[in-house]
Design a protein around this motif. Structure first.
Motif, PDB file in Angstrom:
ATOM      1  N   UNK A  55      -9.242  -6.249   7.532  1.00 18.19           N
ATOM      2  CA  UNK A  55      -8.669  -6.735   8.778  1.00 18.19           C
ATOM      3  C   UNK A  55      -7.731  -5.760   9.441  1.00 18.19           C
ATOM      4  N   UNK A  56      -7.898  -4.460   9.158  1.00 14.87           N
ATOM      5  CA  UNK A  56      -7.038  -3.434   9.769  1.00 14.87           C
ATOM      6  C   UNK A  56      -7.880  -2.231  10.159  1.00 14.87           C
ATOM      7  N   UNK A  57      -7.676  -1.755  11.381  1.00 16.70           N
ATOM      8  CA  UNK A  57      -8.381  -0.551  11.814  1.00 16.70           C
ATOM      9  C   UNK A  57      -7.467   0.663  11.863  1.00 16.70           C
ATOM     10  N   UNK A  58      -6.197   0.481  11.419  1.00 16.54           N
ATOM     11  CA  UNK A  58      -5.226   1.567  11.471  1.00 16.54           C
ATOM     12  C   UNK A  58      -4.967   2.195  10.110  1.00 16.54           C
ATOM     13  N   UNK A  59      -5.750   1.825   9.092  1.00 11.42           N
ATOM     14  CA  UNK A  59      -5.577   2.392   7.753  1.00 11.42           C
ATOM     15  C   UNK A  59      -6.600   3.502   7.522  1.00 11.42           C
ATOM     16  N   UNK A  60      -6.231   4.448   6.681  1.00  8.34           N
ATOM     17  CA  UNK A  60      -7.192   5.437   6.201  1.00  8.34           C
ATOM     18  C   UNK A  60      -7.898   4.864   4.976  1.00  8.34           C
ATOM     19  N   UNK A  61      -9.169   5.144   4.847  1.00  9.08           N
ATOM     20  CA  UNK A  61      -9.920   4.782   3.646  1.00  9.08           C
ATOM     21  C   UNK A  61     -10.431   6.079   3.029  1.00  9.08           C
ATOM     22  N   UNK A  62     -10.002   6.340   1.808  1.00  8.62           N
ATOM     23  CA  UNK A  62     -10.375   7.558   1.091  1.00  8.62           C
ATOM     24  C   UNK A  62     -11.006   7.164  -0.236  1.00  8.62           C
ATOM     25  N   UNK A  63     -11.644   8.140  -0.896  1.00 11.39           N
ATOM     26  CA  UNK A  63     -12.397   7.825  -2.117  1.00 11.39           C
ATOM     27  C   UNK A  63     -11.921   8.680  -3.290  1.00 11.39           C
ATOM     28  N   UNK A 107      -4.194  -9.907   3.316  1.00 10.43           N
ATOM     29  CA  UNK A 107      -2.750  -9.970   3.109  1.00 10.43           C
ATOM     30  C   UNK A 107      -2.255  -8.768   2.304  1.00 10.43           C
ATOM     31  N   UNK A 108      -3.014  -8.384   1.299  1.00 15.68           N
ATOM     32  CA  UNK A 108      -2.656  -7.186   0.536  1.00 15.68           C
ATOM     33  C   UNK A 108      -2.622  -5.968   1.446  1.00 15.68           C
ATOM     34  N   UNK A 109      -3.616  -5.861   2.310  1.00 15.43           N
ATOM     35  CA  UNK A 109      -3.670  -4.731   3.241  1.00 15.43           C
ATOM     36  C   UNK A 109      -2.493  -4.730   4.202  1.00 15.43           C
ATOM     37  N   UNK A 110      -1.980  -5.907   4.506  1.00 17.03           N
ATOM     38  CA  UNK A 110      -0.848  -6.011   5.423  1.00 17.03           C
ATOM     39  C   UNK A 110       0.456  -5.567   4.777  1.00 17.03           C
ATOM     40  N   UNK A 111       0.607  -5.788   3.468  1.00 22.87           N
ATOM     41  CA  UNK A 111       1.905  -5.599   2.834  1.00 22.87           C
ATOM     42  C   UNK A 111       2.026  -4.333   1.976  1.00 22.87           C
ATOM     43  N   UNK A 112       0.927  -3.780   1.521  1.00 24.11           N
ATOM     44  CA  UNK A 112       0.993  -2.612   0.629  1.00 24.11           C
ATOM     45  C   UNK A 112       1.005  -1.300   1.413  1.00 24.11           C
ATOM     46  N   UNK A 113       1.759  -0.338   0.893  1.00 19.82           N
ATOM     47  CA  UNK A 113       1.687   1.013   1.441  1.00 19.82           C
ATOM     48  C   UNK A 113       0.326   1.618   1.156  1.00 19.82           C
ATOM     49  N   UNK A 114      -0.226   1.278   0.001  1.00 15.44           N
ATOM     50  CA  UNK A 114      -1.557   1.738  -0.386  1.00 15.44           C
ATOM     51  C   UNK A 114      -2.055   0.874  -1.540  1.00 15.44           C
ATOM     52  N   UNK A 115      -3.367   0.746  -1.630  1.00 16.63           N
ATOM     53  CA  UNK A 115      -3.990   0.046  -2.750  1.00 16.63           C
ATOM     54  C   UNK A 115      -5.428   0.530  -2.820  1.00 16.63           C
ATOM     55  N   UNK A 116      -6.129   0.135  -3.878  1.00 14.75           N
ATOM     56  CA  UNK A 116      -7.536   0.521  -3.914  1.00 14.75           C
ATOM     57  C   UNK A 116      -8.437  -0.591  -4.397  1.00 14.75           C
ATOM     58  N   UNK A 117      -9.686  -0.467  -3.959  1.00 15.04           N
ATOM     59  CA  UNK A 117     -10.749  -1.398  -4.287  1.00 15.04           C
ATOM     60  C   UNK A 117     -11.578  -0.770  -5.400  1.00 15.04           C
ATOM     61  N   UNK A 165      -5.064   3.188   2.736  1.00 11.28           N
ATOM     62  CA  UNK A 165      -3.755   3.823   2.881  1.00 11.28           C
ATOM     63  C   UNK A 165      -3.152   3.476   4.237  1.00 11.28           C
ATOM     64  N   UNK A 166      -1.999   2.800   4.212  1.00 11.60           N
ATOM     65  CA  UNK A 166      -1.251   2.512   5.428  1.00 11.60           C
ATOM     66  C   UNK A 166      -0.073   3.473   5.598  1.00 11.60           C
ATOM     67  N   UNK A 167       0.451   3.986   4.503  1.00 12.01           N
ATOM     68  CA  UNK A 167       1.650   4.819   4.528  1.00 12.01           C
ATOM     69  C   UNK A 167       1.378   6.183   5.172  1.00 12.01           C
ATOM     70  N   UNK A 168       2.147   6.579   6.171  1.00 14.05           N
ATOM     71  CA  UNK A 168       1.904   7.865   6.853  1.00 14.05           C
ATOM     72  C   UNK A 168       2.031   9.072   5.930  1.00 14.05           C
TER      73      UNK A 168
END
Length: 352
Positions: free
Chosen positions: A51-59, A193-203, A218-221
């Protein structure tokens, strides 16, 4: 008998393998970079799921790589990360975070969940003499916990609220996040909700039906800037990055029949089999250890029973209790079936 040692003993779910085979002859850019349409599509699917288009997704290729790059990328040299004493980064990764020059600051929490009260004690101690001690800058949690515990919304928000009040970033190890979020014990906690509150997490993919791979959100700059360099510097960058993208693409693509995406369905199967095993063992008189509602189940048994179970199904011994009994772990996976559980219960009946 089917093994219950881990959720990565098998290869990969058939849907994942078919996706890899069907794209095998394609030529795409390497290293998950621009020009790899599979990685780009997987990123878009994961952003939509979060639910966020402002996060980076890395692998990353695996959980240790994701933890090390994710945690250390949030910290400066003089900063540390608060976690439980049994946290994966503290006990099961050979000091990898410390080897990268960052400090792990464990609490005295005993059940796998990081509590605001215990974290506050570490915070107070570490900041008591100013620049003479490592300053906490992040907290690390995992869902599920090391003991199979599942974070619910209230517990998660309480820790995040405490971290926010102290200016600390929250990093969530999601190696088994699919199992956690499809558990009834999640009680309102969602991926969004996790995506809203965490600086970063992974699936997690390695432990949920893929050959390998984790997807970091990743939400954290600071971590957004650092990740591309750290993943290379710390030997985690896969040249054939498309193998990661194809797998996550297959896992998060919405089926045409309206069913859930594969990532969720595989975890639901693992959870259902684990709870079937738990209920069966309890009915036979076996003593559970903790309150896991995930695909990891823990039981207290004698050394003699442990040896029989280990030989039959490969379960692992986690702890030795003061009375000499052992805590053993059973883990189900995407590939476990009800018949496999029933076969183990038939054996267990002879040991009860």
């Amino acid at each position: 008998m089917r093994m219950f040692r881990s959720d990565y003993s098998e290869g990969a779910a058939p849907e994942i393998l078919r996706a890899l085979v069907s794209t095998n002859d394609e030529q795409v850019a390497g290293y998950t970079e621009e020009g790899d349409e599979h990685c780009d599509h997987a990123r878009a699917l994961i952003r939509a799921a979060c639910g966020r288009d402002d996060v980076d997704v890395e692998f990353a290729i695996g959980g240790t790589s994701a933890n090390v790059v994710g945690v250390t990328g949030l910290l400066d040299d003089w900063e540390g990360v608060i976690c439980t004493k049994d946290a994966h980064i503290n006990v099961h990764e050979t000091g990898a975070v410390g080897a990268c020059g960052r400090t792990v600051l464990p609490t005295d929490d005993a059940n796998g969940f990081l509590t605001p009260e215990a974290a506050e004690r570490v915070w107070q101690f570490q900041t008591s003499t100013g620049r003479h001690m490592t300053r906490p800058a992040a907290v690390y949690i995992s869902d599920t916990t090391e003991l199979g515990g599942v974070w619910d919304l209230a517990r998660f928000d309480a820790l995040c609220d405490w971290a926010d009040a102290r200016g600390l970033k929250v990093f969530l190890d999601g190696a088994r996040l699919a199992s956690a979020l499809t558990s009834s014990a999640a009680e309102g906690l969602t991926l969004e909700h996790i995506a809203e509150r965490c600086a970063a997490f992974y699936l997690g993919g390695t432990k949920n039906g893929m050959l390998f791979g984790e997807a970091l959100v990743i939400a954290d700059p600071k971590l957004k800037r650092a990740f591309p360099y750290l993943i290379k510097e710390r030997a985690g960058l896969l040249a054939k990055g498309r193998l990661l993208g194809v797998q996550f693409e297959a896992a998060f693509e919405q089926p045409a029949d309206g069913n859930e995406a594969l990532w969720w369905r595989l975890a639901r199967n693992a959870n259902a089999c684990a709870l079937r095993l738990r209920d069966g063992l309890v009915s036979l008189g076996f003593e559970p250890y903790g309150e896991s509602a995930s695909n990891q189940q823990f039981f207290v048994v004698s050394p003699e029973v442990t040896r029989s179970l280990e030989a039959a199904c490969g379960c692992e011994t986690f702890y030795t209790l003061s009375d000499g009994r052992l805590v053993v772990r059973f883990v189900s996976s995407w590939a476990t079936r009800a018949a496999d559980v029933d076969e183990l219960l038939t054996l267990a009946a002879t040991l009860a």
